[in-house]
Design a protein around this motif. Structure first.
Motif, PDB file in Angstrom:
ATOM      1  N   TYR A 164     -11.125   1.762  -6.641  1.00  0.00           N
ATOM      2  CA  TYR A 164     -11.663   1.528  -5.301  1.00  0.00           C
ATOM      3  C   TYR A 164     -11.307   0.119  -4.855  1.00  0.00           C
ATOM      4  N   ASP A 165     -10.935  -0.006  -3.576  1.00  0.00           N
ATOM      5  CA  ASP A 165     -10.692  -1.302  -2.954  1.00  0.00           C
ATOM      6  C   ASP A 165     -11.857  -1.573  -2.004  1.00  0.00           C
ATOM      7  N   ALA A 205       3.259  -2.561  -5.177  1.00  0.00           N
ATOM      8  CA  ALA A 205       3.688  -2.149  -3.839  1.00  0.00           C
ATOM      9  C   ALA A 205       2.593  -1.328  -3.150  1.00  0.00           C
ATOM     10  N   LEU A 206       1.927  -0.455  -3.915  1.00  0.00           N
ATOM     11  CA  LEU A 206       0.824   0.318  -3.351  1.00  0.00           C
ATOM     12  C   LEU A 206      -0.327  -0.590  -2.918  1.00  0.00           C
ATOM     13  N   LYS A 207      -0.609  -1.603  -3.731  1.00  0.00           N
ATOM     14  CA  LYS A 207      -1.676  -2.540  -3.378  1.00  0.00           C
ATOM     15  C   LYS A 207      -1.369  -3.254  -2.070  1.00  0.00           C
ATOM     16  N   ARG A 208      -0.136  -3.686  -1.902  1.00  0.00           N
ATOM     17  CA  ARG A 208       0.255  -4.363  -0.666  1.00  0.00           C
ATOM     18  C   ARG A 208       0.120  -3.431   0.541  1.00  0.00           C
ATOM     19  N   ILE A 223      -1.861  -0.806   0.900  1.00  0.00           N
ATOM     20  CA  ILE A 223      -3.271  -0.569   1.212  1.00  0.00           C
ATOM     21  C   ILE A 223      -3.895  -1.797   1.861  1.00  0.00           C
ATOM     22  N   LYS A 224      -3.496  -2.966   1.422  1.00  0.00           N
ATOM     23  CA  LYS A 224      -4.012  -4.195   2.032  1.00  0.00           C
ATOM     24  C   LYS A 224      -3.653  -4.240   3.513  1.00  0.00           C
ATOM     25  N   TRP A 225      -2.426  -3.865   3.861  1.00  0.00           N
ATOM     26  CA  TRP A 225      -2.012  -3.872   5.265  1.00  0.00           C
ATOM     27  C   TRP A 225      -2.763  -2.815   6.056  1.00  0.00           C
ATOM     28  N   LYS A 226      -3.058  -1.671   5.410  1.00  0.00           N
ATOM     29  CA  LYS A 226      -3.861  -0.641   6.081  1.00  0.00           C
ATOM     30  C   LYS A 226      -5.258  -1.172   6.389  1.00  0.00           C
ATOM     31  N   MET A 227      -5.814  -1.898   5.439  1.00  0.00           N
ATOM     32  CA  MET A 227      -7.155  -2.463   5.634  1.00  0.00           C
ATOM     33  C   MET A 227      -7.148  -3.490   6.758  1.00  0.00           C
ATOM     34  N   ILE A 228      -6.109  -4.304   6.780  1.00  0.00           N
ATOM     35  CA  ILE A 228      -6.019  -5.333   7.816  1.00  0.00           C
ATOM     36  C   ILE A 228      -5.884  -4.683   9.193  1.00  0.00           C
ATOM     37  N   ALA A 229      -5.101  -3.623   9.267  1.00  0.00           N
ATOM     38  CA  ALA A 229      -4.910  -2.935  10.537  1.00  0.00           C
ATOM     39  C   ALA A 229      -6.196  -2.260  11.009  1.00  0.00           C
ATOM     40  N   GLY A 230      -7.120  -2.075  10.102  1.00  0.00           N
ATOM     41  CA  GLY A 230      -8.401  -1.457  10.458  1.00  0.00           C
ATOM     42  C   GLY A 230      -8.400   0.015  10.128  1.00  0.00           C
ATOM     43  N   MET A 231      -9.373   0.392   9.344  1.00  0.00           N
ATOM     44  CA  MET A 231      -9.488   1.782   8.926  1.00  0.00           C
ATOM     45  C   MET A 231     -10.650   2.431   9.651  1.00  0.00           C
ATOM     46  N   TRP A 278     -11.107   4.680  -1.350  1.00  0.00           N
ATOM     47  CA  TRP A 278     -10.816   5.346  -2.616  1.00  0.00           C
ATOM     48  C   TRP A 278      -9.309   5.407  -2.773  1.00  0.00           C
ATOM     49  N   ASP A 279      -8.817   4.664  -3.750  1.00  0.00           N
ATOM     50  CA  ASP A 279      -7.376   4.516  -3.955  1.00  0.00           C
ATOM     51  C   ASP A 279      -6.893   5.564  -4.950  1.00  0.00           C
ATOM     52  N   TYR A 280      -6.704   6.782  -4.444  1.00  0.00           N
ATOM     53  CA  TYR A 280      -6.297   7.876  -5.326  1.00  0.00           C
ATOM     54  C   TYR A 280      -4.872   7.701  -5.836  1.00  0.00           C
ATOM     55  N   GLU A 281      -4.016   7.050  -5.067  1.00  0.00           N
ATOM     56  CA  GLU A 281      -2.629   6.833  -5.513  1.00  0.00           C
ATOM     57  C   GLU A 281      -2.600   5.905  -6.724  1.00  0.00           C
ATOM     58  N   GLU A 282      -3.373   4.821  -6.664  1.00  0.00           N
ATOM     59  CA  GLU A 282      -3.424   3.898  -7.797  1.00  0.00           C
ATOM     60  C   GLU A 282      -4.116   4.545  -8.992  1.00  0.00           C
ATOM     61  N   THR A 283      -5.108   5.395  -8.717  1.00  0.00           N
ATOM     62  CA  THR A 283      -5.778   6.125  -9.797  1.00  0.00           C
ATOM     63  C   THR A 283      -4.777   6.990 -10.547  1.00  0.00           C
TER      64      THR A 283
END
Length: 179
Positions: A78-79, A31-34, A36-44, A96-101
């Motif tokens: 890291y993603d 769920a966290l991966k999904r 973050i993927k949507w955050k990346m798509i929305a533009g960071m 940096w994916d601290y939640e997944e870490t």
């Protein structure tokens, strides 16, 4: 047959909590991966990203790849948002994916405790073992019985006679005879 069913049931009862928690953590991780993927798509914002530089050799040896767009480096996940190759170097712009870490650390601790490999638990068991062992196994006590002489008579004999003289009382009547 009944004993096998009971044995299998007990085994399932022991394994079920650990397996359930592990599956829940895996679900939370996906769920966290999904997300973050949507955050990346929305533009960071570029300020939120980390720039990592590796040689091609280091990228193969120092990075543990989950898949093409995600890796672990020094225990951190890291993603990859973008990658750029310049000569022998690779530049990764990463999230940096601290939640997944943190989730991975929890999973490792869970697995370690389930298989009795947790360092804290092993240290506590070792300390408890030392503590309990100190009650039963102290320094060896060596003692040898050696007769002490007192005025030519063995001291133990004198002590024996003074202790047990009061016990040696003759019966008042003779014992009964059996016919």
């Amino acid at each position: 047959m009944k004993e096998r069913i009971i044995a299998i049931s007990l085994l399932l009862i022991l394994v079920a909590p650990v397996a359930t928690l592990y599956l829940y953590m895996q679900f939370e991780k996906s769920a966290l991966k999904r997300e973050i993927k949507w955050k990346m798509i929305a533009g960071m914002d570029q300020e939120e990203l980390v720039l990592l530089k590796f040689s091609k050799k280091d990228a193969e040896t120092k990075l543990r790849w989950e898949h093409a767009k995600e890796f672990e480096y020094k225990g951190q996940m890291y993603d990859i948002v973008s990658a750029e190759i310049r000569g022998d170097s690779i530049f990764y712009r990463c999230w940096w994916d601290y939640e997944e870490t943190n989730l991975n650390k929890k999973l490792k601790k869970l697995v370690a405790s389930a298989f009795d490999r947790d360092e804290d638990t092993q240290k506590a068991k070792k300390n408890l073992h030392k503590y309990l062992w100190s009650f039963f196994c102290t320094a060896p006590f060596s003692w040898q019985a050696t007769p002490l002489q007192k005025a030519g008579i063995a001291y133990q004999d004198t002590m024996h006679s003074t202790i047990f003289n009061s016990v040696l009382i003759s019966p008042l009547t003779p014992p009964p005879r059996l016919r």
